[in-house]
Design a protein around this motif. Structure first.
Motif, PDB file in Angstrom:
ATOM      1  N   ALA A 193     -44.266 -35.838 -50.905  1.00 33.02           N
ATOM      2  CA  ALA A 193     -45.213 -34.800 -51.287  1.00 33.02           C
ATOM      3  C   ALA A 193     -44.476 -33.484 -51.532  1.00 33.02           C
ATOM      4  N   SER A 194     -44.861 -32.771 -52.595  1.00 31.17           N
ATOM      5  CA  SER A 194     -44.307 -31.437 -52.808  1.00 31.17           C
ATOM      6  C   SER A 194     -44.924 -30.508 -51.767  1.00 31.17           C
ATOM      7  N   THR A 241     -48.637 -30.106 -52.482  1.00 29.40           N
ATOM      8  CA  THR A 241     -49.427 -31.305 -52.169  1.00 29.40           C
ATOM      9  C   THR A 241     -49.550 -31.483 -50.667  1.00 29.40           C
ATOM     10  N   MET A 242     -48.447 -31.203 -49.954  1.00 28.82           N
ATOM     11  CA  MET A 242     -48.470 -31.307 -48.497  1.00 28.82           C
ATOM     12  C   MET A 242     -49.522 -30.358 -47.930  1.00 28.82           C
TER      13      MET A 242
END
Lengths: 373, 256
Positions: free
Chosen positions: B166-167, B170-171
């Motif tokens: 996850a970027s 996104t995290m």
């Protein structure tokens, strides 16, 4: 020929001016189970976090099969981590936890479902998919964490003391299970632990770390039977240190004076000269406890005995005050074998079972030498 | 013998807490005009309340203000808490301390300084000035609520998400926000209630264009208490009970 998968070179890391890793070099082979072993604060977890990409090295490089990973963020590294306290997402079901990594790869739904089910079946948790992490036991959470990390089929799996939160029995079970998984998946495991027993029983190779420096790198047998220095000898297993002095040097052998006994021993790899003090290392199971009437051996008396089921462990005080640990297997011919406290005995060992180490600056063979310096 | 003593004490405490509220609810259904005599059951005060346009408008104004102030302060507060929790930066301690200054300083001081500021900058007293003032005093409560949640937050969760691909963004969306959601809700509710019943600061920074409920009631009380106020109080009580139950329901659901 072993192929290097991950190569660490000259890795250096400092936290607030304190050196945690000191230009460390390490090659990890493809498909091996390698353990980073050391006391807390030795840099093993930092090393793992550098591999995962959570920390950045001050200097040095990390390459994975020739590709430079040093500046790559964790999400772009083809390796996954099993965290010490599992780090399961508490708001997601077991299924969603394991599916998380595949969703990030934007895999089709059907493939995600199949692979998650397969990964959960591998850790025998296929019936728990709808549960939330807090509805699982510690061991089950651990297995979800492993499934979540391997479902992405990483090249390398990093495990940060994954068994430290489990009770002894569950730990043993998980050790066997992890070994099995590693064999079946063929993934390289980098395992961090401070438990030397765990390290010896699971690994293909062990890296002993202290103060950010590799003390020894070798198979469990090498590390246990032929420790490279006093730290490793003391950290891995129990050891008796006898003070010795080189009497004479022959081809391939030396005569050493230990407590007045003249023993001819295998010549060590390090250079020796006559009159040189050295440490004679003996594991408790290498010690022979003899009858006081015996001609050879050093006199002493039993001060402690400890029944361990398969062995009888005893502590012997030699006449000069040195404490010796001995661990003897029970003999079928003599099931009543035991010692009285205070019983006089003699201590010896089988030639060739000893291991010799030179003096180290801060650990002379004779303790009074330290005050002279 | 002494067993009844603690119980009696407990009953007394609860009586002191709830009898006034109970009286208010009962008298909101009182047909009599007097606040002391019972004249039979009636809904006439509710009717007259809803016919009182100024009152209804003040109520909507108050709700809208509380809603927007709570939302704005939750957004700013959550980001502040995250910054304080995640990063080390120059002036971090000062920022942390300032939050407490706002929280601990007497409301009247805050009110006067805000009024002076608005006059200086030339902000019309009305909705905007009220919103800015309310966000100011709600903010520290939100930050502290979210910080408390973050301090118990397992630091390896974001790392696990990053590790799985996850970027950072996104995290935050898939792990961080869902995990701190209960704190965000709690902070929002706290802001909402703080804003809804604030009198002191509002007195200073509101203008004739935007009248809010507490001030309206306050001015009504000055000319003599009408039983309409009881009806209004009962409605607000029901409203806050519903809000409380809703938040509890959301919290227990999110835990499961």
């Amino acid at each position: 020929m072993k192929k290097t998968l991950l190569s660490l070179s000259n890795l250096t890391k400092q936290f607030d001016g304190k050196t945690v890793l000191d230009s460390l070099n390490l090659d990890i082979y493809d498909g091996e189970f390698i353990t980073l072993l050391g006391p807390s604060g030795c840099g093993k977890t930092t090393l793992l976090r550098l591999m995962a990409g959570f920390e950045h090295a001050d200097a040095g490089t990390i390459t994975l099969s020739g590709e430079d990973l040093t500046g790559t963020p964790p999400e772009h590294r083809p390796l996954n981590t099993v965290f010490q306290h599992y780090a399961l997402f508490p708001h997601m079901s077991v299924f969603d936890n394991v599916a998380y990594g595949l969703k990030m790869e934007k895999r089709p739904k059907e493939e995600i479902r199949e692979r998650v089910e397969e990964a959960l079946a591998m850790v025998q948790l296929q019936d728990y998919m709808r549960r939330k992490p807090h509805q699982l036991s510690g061991g089950q959470q651990q297995r979800v964490a492993i499934a979540r990390a391997v479902v992405k089929r990483p090249r390398l799996l990093l495990l940060d003391e994954p068994l430290s939160a489990l009770d002894y029995k569950l730990r043993r079970t998980m050790q066997v299970e992890l070994k099995r998984l590693q064999r079946e998946l063929g993934i390289t495991f980098v395992f961090v632990t401070h438990d030397q027993e765990e390290a010896l029983s699971m690994s293909d190779r062990v890296v002993v770390l202290k103060d950010g420096v590799v003390q020894q790198l070798g198979t469990p047998r090498e590390v246990y039977e032929r420790p490279a220095n006093l730290f490793t000898a003391r950290f891995v297993g129990e050891t008796n240190f006898f003070p010795g002095e080189v009497e004479s040097i022959h081809d391939g052998a030396i005569t050493v004076d230990v407590f007045g006994l003249k023993r001819t021993l295998r010549r060590p790899d390090f250079p020796v000269r006559e009159g040189q003090p050295l440490h004679v290392l003996l594991r408790p199971e290498d010690i022979r406890v003899l009858d006081p009437a015996d001609e050879q051996g050093v006199a002493g008396k039993i001060v402690e005995r400890n029944y361990k089921g398969s062995t009888l462990d005893s502590v012997i005080h030699l006449d000069d005050g040195t404490e010796v640990l001995a661990s003897e297997f029970f003999d079928e011919d003599d099931p009543a074998f035991d010692y009285r406290l205070g019983e006089p005995v003699k201590v010896s060992w089988v030639d060739g079972w000893e291991w010799l180490l030179p003096e180290e600056a801060d650990e002379p063979v004779h303790e009074d030498a330290l005050t002279d310096a | 013998m002494t067993r009844w003593l603690p119980r009696a004490y407990l009953v007394l405490v609860y009586l002191l807490l709830y009898v006034p509220i109970g009286v208010l609810v009962v008298f909101s259904f009182n047909d009599s005009r007097s606040g002391y005599t019972w004249g039979g059951l009636s809904l006439r005060w509710y009717q007259s309340l809803f016919n009182n346009n100024a009152m209804v408008e003040a109520m909507w104004n108050s709700l809208w203000l509380a809603l927007s102030a709570a939302t704005v302060s939750t957004i700013i507060g959550a980001l502040t808490a995250l910054a304080l929790h995640r990063y080390r930066f120059r002036g971090k301690k000062v920022l942390n301390g300032m939050l407490f200054v706002v929280m601990m300083s007497p409301e009247i001081v805050l009110a006067i300084s805000l009024l002076a500021l608005f006059l200086l900058v030339g902000i019309q007293l009305g909705y905007v000035s009220l919103l800015l003032a309310h966000v100011t005093f709600c903010l520290p409560f939100v930050v502290i609520t979210v910080m408390a949640r973050l301090s118990g937050f397992d630091e390896s969760l974001p790392e696990a998400a990053r590790d799985l691909g996850a970027s950072d963004f996104t995290m935050t969306r898939t792990v961080l926000i869902p995990v701190i959601m209960p704190a965000l809700l709690a902070g929002w509710l706290l802001g909402f209630t703080l804003s809804l019943d604030d009198v002191v600061v509002s007195t200073f920074v509101s203008g004739p264009s935007y009248e809010i409920l507490p001030l309206r009631i306050y001015s009504m009380v000055r000319v003599g208490l009408k039983p309409e106020v009881n009806a209004l109080g009962t409605l607000l009580l029901v409203f806050s009970l519903v809000m409380l139950m809703l938040s509890q329901w959301i919290l227990t659901r999110s835990k499961r």
